[in-house]
Design a protein around this motif. Structure first.
Motif, PDB file in Angstrom:
ATOM      1  N   GLN A 259       0.796  -1.218   0.000  1.00 52.74           N
ATOM      2  CA  GLN A 259       0.000   0.000   0.000  1.00 52.74           C
ATOM      3  C   GLN A 259       0.837   1.281   0.000  1.00 52.74           C
ATOM      4  N   ASP A 260       2.155   1.148   0.079  1.00 54.31           N
ATOM      5  CA  ASP A 260       3.005   2.332  -0.057  1.00 54.31           C
ATOM      6  C   ASP A 260       3.233   2.681  -1.522  1.00 54.31           C
ATOM      7  N   ARG A 261       2.726   1.853  -2.443  1.00 53.01           N
ATOM      8  CA  ARG A 261       2.881   2.086  -3.877  1.00 53.01           C
ATOM      9  C   ARG A 261       1.526   2.414  -4.492  1.00 53.01           C
ATOM     10  N   PRO A 262       1.505   3.036  -5.663  1.00 53.77           N
ATOM     11  CA  PRO A 262       0.239   3.127  -6.401  1.00 53.77           C
ATOM     12  C   PRO A 262      -0.272   1.725  -6.701  1.00 53.77           C
ATOM     13  N   ILE A 263      -1.584   1.527  -6.593  1.00 58.67           N
ATOM     14  CA  ILE A 263      -2.165   0.199  -6.753  1.00 58.67           C
ATOM     15  C   ILE A 263      -3.283   0.232  -7.790  1.00 58.67           C
ATOM     16  N   ILE A 264      -3.186  -0.677  -8.756  1.00 51.90           N
ATOM     17  CA  ILE A 264      -4.281  -0.921  -9.694  1.00 51.90           C
ATOM     18  C   ILE A 264      -4.964  -2.207  -9.249  1.00 51.90           C
ATOM     19  N   MET A 265      -6.218  -2.099  -8.877  1.00 59.61           N
ATOM     20  CA  MET A 265      -6.997  -3.277  -8.506  1.00 59.61           C
ATOM     21  C   MET A 265      -7.645  -3.818  -9.779  1.00 59.61           C
ATOM     22  N   LEU A 266      -7.185  -4.964 -10.230  1.00 59.68           N
ATOM     23  CA  LEU A 266      -7.687  -5.578 -11.456  1.00 59.68           C
ATOM     24  C   LEU A 266      -8.995  -6.292 -11.153  1.00 59.68           C
ATOM     25  N   VAL A 267     -10.100  -5.785 -11.708  1.00 61.42           N
ATOM     26  CA  VAL A 267     -11.435  -6.273 -11.360  1.00 61.42           C
ATOM     27  C   VAL A 267     -12.174  -6.688 -12.632  1.00 61.42           C
TER      28      VAL A 267
ATOM     29  N   LYS B 240      -1.115   8.521  -9.404  1.00 63.71           N
ATOM     30  CA  LYS B 240       0.072   9.227  -8.930  1.00 63.71           C
ATOM     31  C   LYS B 240      -0.163   9.921  -7.587  1.00 63.71           C
ATOM     32  N   SER B 241      -1.444  10.153  -7.269  1.00 66.67           N
ATOM     33  CA  SER B 241      -1.759  10.718  -5.947  1.00 66.67           C
ATOM     34  C   SER B 241      -1.965   9.621  -4.907  1.00 66.67           C
ATOM     35  N   LYS B 242      -1.621   8.364  -5.276  1.00 66.92           N
ATOM     36  CA  LYS B 242      -1.697   7.203  -4.390  1.00 66.92           C
ATOM     37  C   LYS B 242      -3.131   6.789  -4.053  1.00 66.92           C
ATOM     38  N   LEU B 243      -4.077   7.123  -4.953  1.00 64.66           N
ATOM     39  CA  LEU B 243      -5.432   6.617  -4.797  1.00 64.66           C
ATOM     40  C   LEU B 243      -5.534   5.298  -5.552  1.00 64.66           C
TER      41      LEU B 243
ATOM     42  N   ALA C 284       2.839   1.530 -10.772  1.00 61.39           N
ATOM     43  CA  ALA C 284       1.828   0.893  -9.932  1.00 61.39           C
ATOM     44  C   ALA C 284       1.999  -0.615  -9.928  1.00 61.39           C
ATOM     45  N   VAL C 285       1.544  -1.234  -8.842  1.00 58.66           N
ATOM     46  CA  VAL C 285       1.454  -2.688  -8.771  1.00 58.66           C
ATOM     47  C   VAL C 285       0.019  -3.101  -9.082  1.00 58.66           C
ATOM     48  N   VAL C 286      -0.135  -4.320  -9.568  1.00 58.46           N
ATOM     49  CA  VAL C 286      -1.448  -4.849  -9.921  1.00 58.46           C
ATOM     50  C   VAL C 286      -1.870  -5.892  -8.889  1.00 58.46           C
ATOM     51  N   ILE C 287      -3.031  -5.658  -8.283  1.00 54.96           N
ATOM     52  CA  ILE C 287      -3.627  -6.583  -7.313  1.00 54.96           C
ATOM     53  C   ILE C 287      -4.970  -7.043  -7.877  1.00 54.96           C
ATOM     54  N   PRO C 288      -5.102  -8.288  -8.323  1.00 57.90           N
ATOM     55  CA  PRO C 288      -6.420  -8.749  -8.773  1.00 57.90           C
ATOM     56  C   PRO C 288      -7.398  -8.870  -7.605  1.00 57.90           C
ATOM     57  N   VAL C 289      -8.651  -8.495  -7.863  1.00 59.99           N
ATOM     58  CA  VAL C 289      -9.722  -8.615  -6.869  1.00 59.99           C
ATOM     59  C   VAL C 289     -10.915  -9.274  -7.560  1.00 59.99           C
TER      60      VAL C 289
END
Length: 286
Positions: free
Chosen positions: A104-112, A173-176, A216-221
């Protein structure tokens, strides 16, 4: 006025337990399976392309189950719109969230991907965290209801699909964290062809691009419907992504979605014309 009337009806509906809604969805979803012939044809075509080894009877059974699950999901939108946080937490079971907190310290793309429970997964996240997502214009009062559900908590940034990539990049880039739905046919101009269930499929290549542009890192959800509740499962962050190869990255995304769809075949959204755009010279499959 239409929204107020629909909201009042949904308030009455939300008093029912979700398990009761699932019982109601069995006859109602079965009826919709027979009524909506055009969508039934699309779904059966998609399943034939993706599961050619199945018998026609099995494909019809899975698609009927899909209509039933979708109906229960739509009835449950009443809960998403009106229920308290305590009830929502009882309904939405979150698993694997440690994979999210680990990066969570990185930008995160939640792959949905488009599994039926995706809005439930969005609610499970946004109740307690900041985030952003993209939306497309819907028809009628459902558009207002959908936006109201998505904006109930924590003032999320909701980006119109027509606003383009800049708003998404700015958000990341704003860490949202960005709740990203990438797996629909958006036409030849925005897509590249990558395999999906062995079919050359017009696919948005934006996942790798966004990850590269924003580090960003990719986290599948993946959120699926269970008996009396839904399960929103977070997967480990993808390693070695993006690779720098657009086709390889897009293929990896499609392969992941395919793997989950094979695990939950009745819960992937089969009613979208996913294979509408064909390579030059190929006839329409629909």
């Amino acid at each position: 006025m239409k929204y107020k009337f629909a909201s009042a009806l949904l308030w009455l509906l939300h008093l029912l337990p979700f398990r009761v809604m699932q019982w109601i969805a069995i006859p109602l979803g079965s009826l919709l399976f027979f009524i909506f012939g055009r969508r039934r044809k699309v779904g059966l075509t998609n399943l034939k392309l993706c599961f050619p080894e199945w018998s026609p009877a099995r494909r019809r059974t899975v698609l009927r189950q899909h209509f039933i699950a979708m109906t229960s999901t739509l009835l449950g939108y009443s809960i998403l719109l009106h229920a308290s946080k305590n009830r929502l937490r009882r309904l939405i079971h979150i698993e694997g969230f440690e994979h999210f907190t680990a990066v969570q310290d990185r930008p995160i793309i939640m792959l949905v991907p488009h599994f039926l429970g995706l809005d439930y997964g969005g609610m499970g996240y946004i109740m307690d965290h900041k985030g952003s997502s993209m939306y497309a214009e819907q028809r009628g009062v459902f558009h207002e209801i959908s936006l109201k559900i998505r904006s109930r908590y924590n003032d999320p940034v909701l980006i119109k699909r027509t606003d383009g990539i800049r708003s998404i990049v700015r958000s990341l880039k704003s860490k949202l964290p960005f709740y990203y739905l990438p797996d629909q046919d958006m036409g030849p101009q925005q897509s590249i062809f990558a395999p999906f269930f062995g079919v050359s499929t017009a696919t948005l290549p934006m996942l790798g691009k966004l990850a590269e542009m924003t580090n960003a890192v990719v986290i599948p959800v993946i959120t699926t419907i269970a008996k009396g509740h839904v399960v929103s499962r977070y997967y480990p962050a993808w390693e070695n992504f993006p690779s720098g190869d657009m086709l390889a990255d897009t293929t990896r995304m499609n392969q992941f979605i395919e793997d989950i769809a094979r695990e939950h075949p009745s819960q992937y959204y089969w009613l979208h014309r996913r294979f509408k755009t064909r390579p030059e010279g190929e006839a329409s499959v629909y």
